[in-house]
Design a protein around this motif. Sequence first.
Motif, mmCIF file in Angstrom:
data_model
loop_
_atom_site.group_PDB
_atom_site.id
_atom_site.type_symbol
_atom_site.label_atom_id
_atom_site.label_comp_id
_atom_site.label_asym_id
_atom_site.label_seq_id
_atom_site.Cartn_x
_atom_site.Cartn_y
_atom_site.Cartn_z
ATOM 1 N N PHE A 223 5.871 16.117 1.612
ATOM 2 C CA PHE A 223 5.779 15.693 3.013
ATOM 3 C C PHE A 223 4.968 14.403 3.145
ATOM 4 O O PHE A 223 5.246 13.582 4.018
ATOM 5 C CB PHE A 223 5.167 16.812 3.853
ATOM 6 N N VAL A 224 3.979 14.236 2.279
ATOM 7 C CA VAL A 224 3.214 12.982 2.269
ATOM 8 C C VAL A 224 4.120 11.829 1.850
ATOM 9 O O VAL A 224 4.044 10.729 2.408
ATOM 10 C CB VAL A 224 1.988 13.085 1.332
ATOM 11 N N LEU A 225 5.001 12.073 0.891
ATOM 12 C CA LEU A 225 5.961 11.043 0.480
ATOM 13 C C LEU A 225 6.901 10.690 1.627
ATOM 14 O O LEU A 225 7.290 9.531 1.780
ATOM 15 C CB LEU A 225 6.766 11.532 -0.730
ATOM 16 N N SER A 226 7.256 11.687 2.437
ATOM 17 C CA SER A 226 8.074 11.415 3.622
ATOM 18 C C SER A 226 7.331 10.471 4.571
ATOM 19 O O SER A 226 7.926 9.540 5.126
ATOM 20 C CB SER A 226 8.404 12.725 4.340
ATOM 21 N N LEU A 227 6.037 10.698 4.727
ATOM 22 C CA LEU A 227 5.198 9.804 5.541
ATOM 23 C C LEU A 227 5.181 8.394 4.965
ATOM 24 O O LEU A 227 5.314 7.407 5.694
ATOM 25 C CB LEU A 227 3.765 10.340 5.595
ATOM 26 N N SER B 5 6.625 15.096 10.083
ATOM 27 C CA SER B 5 6.117 15.325 8.719
ATOM 28 C C SER B 5 4.712 15.918 8.776
ATOM 29 O O SER B 5 4.377 16.813 7.991
ATOM 30 C CB SER B 5 6.103 14.014 7.925
ATOM 31 N N MET B 6 3.900 15.442 9.715
ATOM 32 C CA MET B 6 2.553 15.995 9.874
ATOM 33 C C MET B 6 2.588 17.421 10.409
ATOM 34 O O MET B 6 1.755 18.249 10.056
ATOM 35 C CB MET B 6 1.722 15.088 10.779
ATOM 36 N N VAL B 7 3.583 17.715 11.267
ATOM 37 C CA VAL B 7 3.768 19.098 11.724
ATOM 38 C C VAL B 7 4.081 19.992 10.534
ATOM 39 O O VAL B 7 3.514 21.087 10.381
ATOM 40 C CB VAL B 7 4.898 19.184 12.779
ATOM 41 N N ALA B 8 4.994 19.532 9.672
ATOM 42 C CA ALA B 8 5.365 20.308 8.485
ATOM 43 C C ALA B 8 4.178 20.503 7.552
ATOM 44 O O ALA B 8 3.991 21.595 6.987
ATOM 45 C CB ALA B 8 6.506 19.605 7.742
ATOM 46 N N ILE B 9 3.359 19.462 7.391
ATOM 47 C CA ILE B 9 2.165 19.566 6.550
ATOM 48 C C ILE B 9 1.190 20.588 7.124
ATOM 49 O O ILE B 9 0.631 21.422 6.393
ATOM 50 C CB ILE B 9 1.484 18.192 6.413
ATOM 51 N N LEU C 73 2.005 8.825 -6.416
ATOM 52 C CA LEU C 73 2.181 10.265 -6.228
ATOM 53 C C LEU C 73 3.321 10.807 -7.083
ATOM 54 O O LEU C 73 3.227 11.907 -7.637
ATOM 55 C CB LEU C 73 2.449 10.574 -4.753
ATOM 56 N N VAL C 74 4.397 10.041 -7.192
ATOM 57 C CA VAL C 74 5.541 10.482 -7.995
ATOM 58 C C VAL C 74 5.175 10.556 -9.474
ATOM 59 O O VAL C 74 5.638 11.448 -10.202
ATOM 60 C CB VAL C 74 6.743 9.533 -7.776
ATOM 61 N N MET C 75 4.318 9.642 -9.933
ATOM 62 C CA MET C 75 3.990 9.558 -11.357
ATOM 63 C C MET C 75 2.787 10.398 -11.750
ATOM 64 O O MET C 75 2.486 10.525 -12.939
ATOM 65 C CB MET C 75 3.751 8.094 -11.753
ATOM 66 N N GLY D 38 0.814 -1.214 0.000
ATOM 67 C CA GLY D 38 0.000 0.000 0.000
ATOM 68 C C GLY D 38 0.841 1.255 0.000
ATOM 69 O O GLY D 38 0.603 2.189 -0.771
ATOM 70 N N ASN D 39 1.860 1.298 0.853
ATOM 71 C CA ASN D 39 2.722 2.478 0.920
ATOM 72 C C ASN D 39 3.613 2.602 -0.313
ATOM 73 O O ASN D 39 3.888 3.715 -0.762
ATOM 74 C CB ASN D 39 3.573 2.421 2.190
ATOM 75 N N LEU D 40 4.068 1.472 -0.849
ATOM 76 C CA LEU D 40 4.884 1.514 -2.069
ATOM 77 C C LEU D 40 4.048 2.005 -3.246
ATOM 78 O O LEU D 40 4.497 2.857 -4.033
ATOM 79 C CB LEU D 40 5.452 0.122 -2.368
#
Length: 314
Positions: free
Chosen positions: A30-34, A82-86, A16-18, A8-10
């Motif tokens: 930041f979502v990708l960092s998550l 990452s959620m703080v940054a978002i 998202l990248v594509m 799921g995460n992969l």
Amino acid sequence: MLVGSPEGNLITTVALVMHPKLRGHVTTMFVLSLCVSDLLFCSINLPLTASRYINEEWVLGPRLCQMFAFVFYGNEAVSLLSMVAITINRYTLIAYYDMYSQIYTTTKIWIQLFTIWLVSFGLMVPSLLEVWGKLGLDQNTFSCTILPKDGRSPKKYLFVFGFALPCVVIIVSYSCIYWRVRESKRKLEGRSKLSGQTAKEKEEDSRLTTLMLTIFLCFLACFLPLMIMNVADDGIRFPWFHIIASILAWASSVINPLIYAATNRQYRAAYGNLLKICRNNPVTKRTTWGSRTVGQSSNSPHYVEKRKDKPTKL
């Protein structure tokens, strides 16, 4: 299928990248960092946890036990920061839209991401080096965690500065976002443009903010019980509560892709786009042996153009 944690995460990361539109979105970084954090957790921590429960003891040695705790708590910090940054990104977009593009340049985003990962795993270095506490096996719960050394443990400090404080920042930021959005709607209701943003952009940003709030609340529901048990019941008087809290923490790596798919239209479009690319990219190619067109695929655009240029002879 998105239910499988690593898959799921992969899939989310690749989707998202594509996806052209989401790929250029600041929040996507930041979502990708998550996603990468959850992917590491699923790839490293969950298999080791399965071994621990199958054998009903830790059989993989002290070094892997230390790595387990290091990655587990480091990834938890990465997710939260990452959620703080978002959240700060969402508030900046709403409150300081005119300055947004200057604040969130590509270089500054990468600096933020690097800082998030450096601070998150840097907090665990003193325990890893046994300078302040140590990482090892707790025999009462047969779990690899932070243990006291010489009567000193960083657990309470990590809970305050690595968990409670970021949560407070997120809650305050979302409260400010809610207040600003409410004020904007009341003052500028019915206008097609709000502070330089079109109505459609405003709606998309509102949906994305709701998605990120949902992710934070689910993260809180998954990790808060574990943090409370680690701090409040350091003597392990209620081992079953520790086990339940640990299971909730493991579930956090599974639910994010489900939230993306269920609550946001753009992320569903990204999954659909990835599926379409996979369907339109056949592995095998048609090959005509003994001719000058060896290796030419019927899926090639040049092949299609040649077929179009030549009229069909009846």
